[in-house]
Design an enzyme around this catalytic site. Structure first.
Site, mmCIF file in Angstrom:
data_model
loop_
_atom_site.group_PDB
_atom_site.id
_atom_site.type_symbol
_atom_site.label_atom_id
_atom_site.label_comp_id
_atom_site.label_asym_id
_atom_site.label_seq_id
_atom_site.Cartn_x
_atom_site.Cartn_y
_atom_site.Cartn_z
ATOM 1 N N LYS A 107 -13.735 -7.105 -7.342
ATOM 2 C CA LYS A 107 -14.110 -7.285 -5.942
ATOM 3 C C LYS A 107 -15.624 -7.459 -5.894
ATOM 4 O O LYS A 107 -16.366 -6.668 -6.483
ATOM 5 C CB LYS A 107 -13.699 -6.074 -5.099
ATOM 6 N N LYS A 137 0.844 -1.194 0.000
ATOM 7 C CA LYS A 137 0.000 0.000 0.000
ATOM 8 C C LYS A 137 0.882 1.249 0.000
ATOM 9 O O LYS A 137 1.781 1.396 0.830
ATOM 10 C CB LYS A 137 -0.909 0.011 1.237
#
Length: 327
Positions: free
Chosen positions: A246, A150
């Site tokens: 997702k 990230k």
């Protein structure tokens, strides 16, 4: 048929904290839909996401609003007419898949006409932090074959280099969560190339990513926030090389399967991803994960406590769900 719907808000502590460019949290708050008829029970879990205008309260209310329709025998094929893509539809759609599998005594993958899922290697996510902290986290996870890093904007080249020092042999995916800008993307791409990064996820803000069509790159770029369901595929042409599917974005397994087929037909590579949720949220995604080039279903690995029964993880290998969990 007299199906009953119940909606629950559940909280699961995260091991430490989970930090991305948009903020940090210490628990996963999920909304679970349960559909019951006699001894048959189907469940689906979703994770409301503020980035997409969702709250726990709004999603729970949207699910509960379908109680009468479900009690009257509402079919999964008609759910698209009632709810758009997002977390609420995901929970109901997955609960209906599970319910149907339990009622028929057949696995969900067989009902869907898919091949039987097998074990897959998932990425393991490193939270955003200072380069020194991320290097240490990478060193602690260096035994894992695939790490998802990230990032957060300023200082990202230093973070990328630090993670590579900490995990010299792991494949790296970097996820900027829309934090890069036109004046920083070239330096960040160069840092990724120097570190041997495998995939770059959502570098620019959704709606401001047209620049990607004009940038030459050696590393494939994957759309996340820029894509929810099939309706968004046209806008990705020439900008992205891969898409992150997702279930919470697509609005359930039904749309995720269709999205995977259509995206693959258009030449996109497939990544199957997740929000930070429990094994119940990951389980339906396993049906398409073994067809994906990249799998990021590590949500339960980031939790201090998962639900039981849970998916079986052996290091970074995740196994398909048992029927007791889902499907």
């Amino acid at each position: 048929m007299s199906r009953r719907l119940s909606v629950a808000v559940e909280r699961f502590p995260i091991a430490g904290a989970f930090t991305i460019a948009r903020g940090s949290r210490t628990e996963a708050v999920v909304v679970t839909a349960t559909i019951e008829d006699g001894d048959i029970r189907g469940r689906g879990e979703c994770v409301p996401y503020a980035r997409y205008g969702e709250s726990v309260e709004s999603v729970a209310a949207a699910i509960q609003a379908q109680a009468e329709w479900l009690a009257d025998g509402g079919a999964r094929s008609d759910l698209f007419e009632r709810l758009g893509p997002g977390a609420a539809r995901n929970a109901i759609d997955c609960a209906l898949w599970d319910f149907e599998a339990k009622r028929q005594g057949r696995p969900a993958w067989a009902i869907a006409g898919l091949s039987e899922p097998g074990p897959v290697t998932t990425a393991y996510t490193l939270s955003l932090g200072a380069p020194e902290a991320m290097e240490e986290a990478a060193r602690n996870a260096a035994h894992r074959p695939l790490l998802k890093v990230k990032l957060g904007g300023e200082g990202d080249p230093e973070r990328i280099a630090a993670v590579r020092r900490g995990a010299p042999d792991a494949r790296l995916i970097v996820d900027a969560n829309e934090a890069w800008r036109a004046d920083t993307i070239e330096a960040n791409l160069a840092a990724c190339a120097a570190a041997g990064v495998t995939l770059i996820e959502q570098p620019l803000p959704a709606g401001e990513d047209d620049l990607l069509a004009d940038i030459s790159r050696k590393i494939p770029i994957c759309a996340d926030e820029s894509l929810h369901d099939r309706a968004g595929l046209d806008a990705l042409a020439k900008r992205y090389d891969a898409i992150n599917i997702k279930l919470d974005k697509a609005g359930g397994l039904t749309e995720a399967i269709r999205l995977a087929h259509e995206a693959r037909a258009r030449g996109f590579e497939i990544m199957v991803g997740c929000m930070v949720g429990t094994s119940l949220a990951m389980a339906p995604a396993m049906l398409i994960a073994h067809h994906a080039a990249y799998v990021d279903l590590d949500g339960p690995l980031l939790l201090a406590q998962d639900r039981e029964p849970a998916l079986r993880y052996e290091g970074s290998i995740v196994h398909p769900p048992l029927a007791e969990l889902w499907g």
